[in-house]
Motif scaffolding. Sequence first.
Motif, PDB file in Angstrom:
ATOM      1  N   ASP A 508      32.938  37.603  45.200  1.00 41.89           N
ATOM      2  CA  ASP A 508      33.216  37.240  46.589  1.00 41.89           C
ATOM      3  C   ASP A 508      34.699  37.167  46.924  1.00 41.89           C
ATOM      4  OD1 ASP A 508      33.898  35.037  45.147  1.00 41.89           O
ATOM      5  OD2 ASP A 508      32.470  33.668  46.105  1.00 41.89           O
ATOM      6  N   GLY A 509      35.572  37.515  45.973  1.00 45.41           N
ATOM      7  CA  GLY A 509      37.007  37.451  46.230  1.00 45.41           C
ATOM      8  C   GLY A 509      37.600  36.070  46.068  1.00 45.41           C
ATOM      9  N   SER A 510      36.827  35.112  45.587  1.00 48.27           N
ATOM     10  CA  SER A 510      37.342  33.758  45.405  1.00 48.27           C
ATOM     11  C   SER A 510      38.332  33.718  44.240  1.00 48.27           C
ATOM     12  CB  SER A 510      36.194  32.782  45.144  1.00 48.27           C
ATOM     13  OG  SER A 510      35.477  33.152  43.982  1.00 48.27           O
ATOM     14  N   VAL A 511      39.162  32.680  44.248  1.00 47.66           N
ATOM     15  CA  VAL A 511      40.233  32.572  43.262  1.00 47.66           C
ATOM     16  C   VAL A 511      39.698  31.980  41.963  1.00 47.66           C
ATOM     17  CG1 VAL A 511      42.440  31.495  42.724  1.00 47.66           C
ATOM     18  CG2 VAL A 511      42.013  32.375  45.027  1.00 47.66           C
ATOM     19  N   ILE A 512      39.976  32.659  40.846  1.00 49.87           N
ATOM     20  CA  ILE A 512      39.653  32.143  39.517  1.00 49.87           C
ATOM     21  C   ILE A 512      40.876  31.442  38.942  1.00 49.87           C
ATOM     22  CG2 ILE A 512      38.911  32.740  37.185  1.00 49.87           C
ATOM     23  CD1 ILE A 512      37.612  35.256  38.399  1.00 49.87           C
ATOM     24  N   VAL A 513      42.018  32.120  38.997  1.00 50.33           N
ATOM     25  CA  VAL A 513      43.302  31.526  38.602  1.00 50.33           C
ATOM     26  C   VAL A 513      44.282  31.754  39.733  1.00 50.33           C
ATOM     27  CG1 VAL A 513      45.217  31.551  36.959  1.00 50.33           C
ATOM     28  CG2 VAL A 513      42.890  31.970  36.147  1.00 50.33           C
ATOM     29  N   ASN A 514      44.817  30.674  40.281  1.00 48.21           N
ATOM     30  CA  ASN A 514      45.755  30.773  41.382  1.00 48.21           C
ATOM     31  C   ASN A 514      46.992  31.570  41.000  1.00 48.21           C
ATOM     32  OD1 ASN A 514      44.672  29.441  43.700  1.00 48.21           O
ATOM     33  ND2 ASN A 514      44.869  27.505  42.610  1.00 48.21           N
ATOM     34  N   LYS A 515      47.672  32.085  42.000  1.00 46.59           N
ATOM     35  CA  LYS A 515      48.891  32.855  41.776  1.00 46.59           C
ATOM     36  C   LYS A 515      49.865  32.063  40.920  1.00 46.59           C
ATOM     37  CE  LYS A 515      52.594  35.236  44.306  1.00 46.59           C
ATOM     38  NZ  LYS A 515      53.101  35.587  45.664  1.00 46.59           N
ATOM     39  N   THR A 516      50.316  32.668  39.829  1.00 46.02           N
ATOM     40  CA  THR A 516      51.218  31.979  38.915  1.00 46.02           C
ATOM     41  C   THR A 516      52.223  32.950  38.333  1.00 46.02           C
ATOM     42  OG1 THR A 516      51.379  30.650  36.895  1.00 46.02           O
ATOM     43  CG2 THR A 516      49.594  32.246  36.993  1.00 46.02           C
TER      44      THR A 516
END
Length: 836
Positions: A508-516
């Motif tokens: 669904d395009g949800s975030v697994i690991v936030n931008k880092t």
Amino acid sequence: MIWLAFTLFIATRCVDAQVTAQSSVAPELRECYTNPQFLDRNNLPPTTLPVLIDIIQQIEDNPNINMDLRQLAVQLLHTYRQDGIEFHQPDSSTVLSSNVLPYAPTFHSFHRHRLLLTKIIPGYSQVLPNNTINSALKCAVHHMLSTTVDARVRGNENSCNQLSQYRALRTARRVPRQVNADDVEILDLDALKSANTMGKMRHYDPKNDVEYTSIGGSKSERQLLGNSQCPLLSGAVFTRWGAVSAGHVIAGIAGGAQFQRVPISELTKGSLNDYSNVQQTVSSIFTATLSGDLAEVVLIQGTERGNAISVGVAGNWNSTQAPRYYMLHNRLNVEMTDPEIRGDIDGFVLGTLINSNVDTSGTLKLSQLLDMYYSPRNGVYNSARRACNRRGLSQEFIDRETLIAESQAFVAALDTSMPLRGTIVSGLDQLVSSAVQNFQTYTTNNLNDLSCINSETTTNDFRLKTNLYIVLDAAWPYQAVYPAISFLLDGIEVGKFGSSVTLLSAFDGSVIVNKTFSLAEFHSNYTLTRHQALLNGVNLENTLSNIRISMQTELENEKTANYVGGNSSVLLFLLNTGNININEQIINDARRLNETVPDLRILFATSTNQFDTLWNLVRDMHNDIRTISLNNEGTNVENTMNPILTRIQTVGRRIVNSNCGSTFYQEWTSGTRQFADNVEPGYINFYTISPNYFFGNNDNRKVRISRTGSSVGSLIVCQSRTVVQPRQNVTTIGADAEAVICQTLASGNVEISLRGACDGHWLIGACPPFYISVQSQVTDTTSLSATCTEFACRFPYNVRYQVQIEDFGCFSSAGTAGLSLILGITIILFNLVKLF
């Protein structure tokens, strides 16, 4: 003079309370041995140098930590390093008490470690606060700095010594290589799952006696070595130039930063041994590195094997892409292994350089020092001072007679602190001379490390800065896809000064690991447990829609922040699900994403050939879709993922008109704006300007590049409309001689006009981007100095410059009939080609 006051202060402090020098596991480190999550190293970040540097940077950037290089090197040792911690198997008839932690620093390396921290490199009695970094990173850096050998039986001993060693002469990542069949991940995941929760490995039966050595058939009074023929060495860190014991490197730096000569009488108080025939002081740099390990070799092997002194034990990593375990090839003579030899040399060299005030500005950070030394080019202000030149540096910096004298003196000190299986009553000088001779011979003949010539020819001369968004299909087995992702992150240099990574779900395009921008943070969050919790399935309709909203929000944030240029943007779909249904809604979502986020490059890497269904979702159907084959052993990652990495590398850094946001109203011109950037000596920065910012004609539209600050060499500014990575004196196949135009910038500025850049092109999609590069040109003999001290400078000798834009526009074909027409024509032509 802050460091001098710090040194005088700690010299007067009571050091008896050093927690990591005590004979029990330090209180702040105990959760690394009690928490099941941290006991399994697979839940911790890989033990690589970029991860170690990343963690050190986080400590340096902590607002509550105000320490310079000298202070931080010392405090890292006193907070996170505790050598010699071993697991002690309780008797099978005894119930393990919750009041007892079955780990203690009893391995031989602890005794030298305790002497070092309490007498030679003393520090604050108060260590770094426990909340300086999170628990996962604390345990990771503890294991990377702390030397010990774990020889418990694991269940993979029959295969671990057959793995291909991590030789230094590896082929560059950008060149496909033949992968040996034995170059595999060897950890038995099923065995790990069923292992004892205290050790995460199968423990040796305590009822069985274990041979301590092969001499005389004697038995060990306690189980130290177990039965593993390839024990695990903790404290080893992967580098391109061979595995390195990082604790030795940091100790050498600390010994140089806080240099002192310590009288032997201070180290042997209460001892009855008479070593009056040796020099009466020892150097903090030598004892922290070379003479420290050589003293262990002499004392342990000298009391057990007489004159049969041996140094050096080779090994290999468990994984080629995410190394966490370094396995020694045997369990004998492990007092000075290959990683320890490298760490001793590197630590001695860096400690000596720091002691000689290599950085007179006083702004050099510990992370920068490590980053410079373990770099393919430039080194520590001198191209000769880098890890690839380790053999030459050892000959330049290490004097044989001094090493012998320092080792003899430290043997006298360590002999009074280390329990041994015998007593050396004579012949010490012969033992030390033999150990030093063997060390020099082994270093010259046996360390097969990558040379400086190969380092330069097998690495890129540009640093990537990319915001990589990975859309992950949970149908991939973790063992297959995790090494592939690790390969990409290493290749794009995720880090504080480089690229970022965001992990999204293909469901669904949800975030697994936030931008880092942190490798350590990514690896701490994306684990097997996290992967197994992901929802299966690929829904491109929901995914593309959610990603488009997220990307447009990012553009609006850049508009608010007046963002002018920086990291490129790449969206990579890693799909293992076949026969994906592409409907009109998905095509429209992809079209809107490409139109409203013009600098985003969409790529697909799929396990089955789905070119016929995915081609109309990308900008370049011939290069943006790849079929990949990943196996669960991780043996083919580099060959398979190298084309994906190469494609990501061709996407240049952005130069944009942030006024456009996500709506691209044509009246929103940029005016005059600029951003600062810097380039490493001898490296190139590549930029791409989308036609969405220069499609309409404007006589004043231009890019101006000017040099700022003082630095060595010249800047070469190149431009092209056809060559994606333009550079000087390089002919690209298929390009005419005028395809690349270059100008030299010694001072002042270079101005590039974009007037009429899309003349002859009726549609934005038909107008090619504008490609620009900025290259630093220096000679090999150029002396480098600290001229780039701003927060954004990765290296202190980087060359600074400014990129200024003028009258950039906002143009988009979103919703126009023209784009729909060309899309329809393209589909018709594609189907006609298929018929023939």
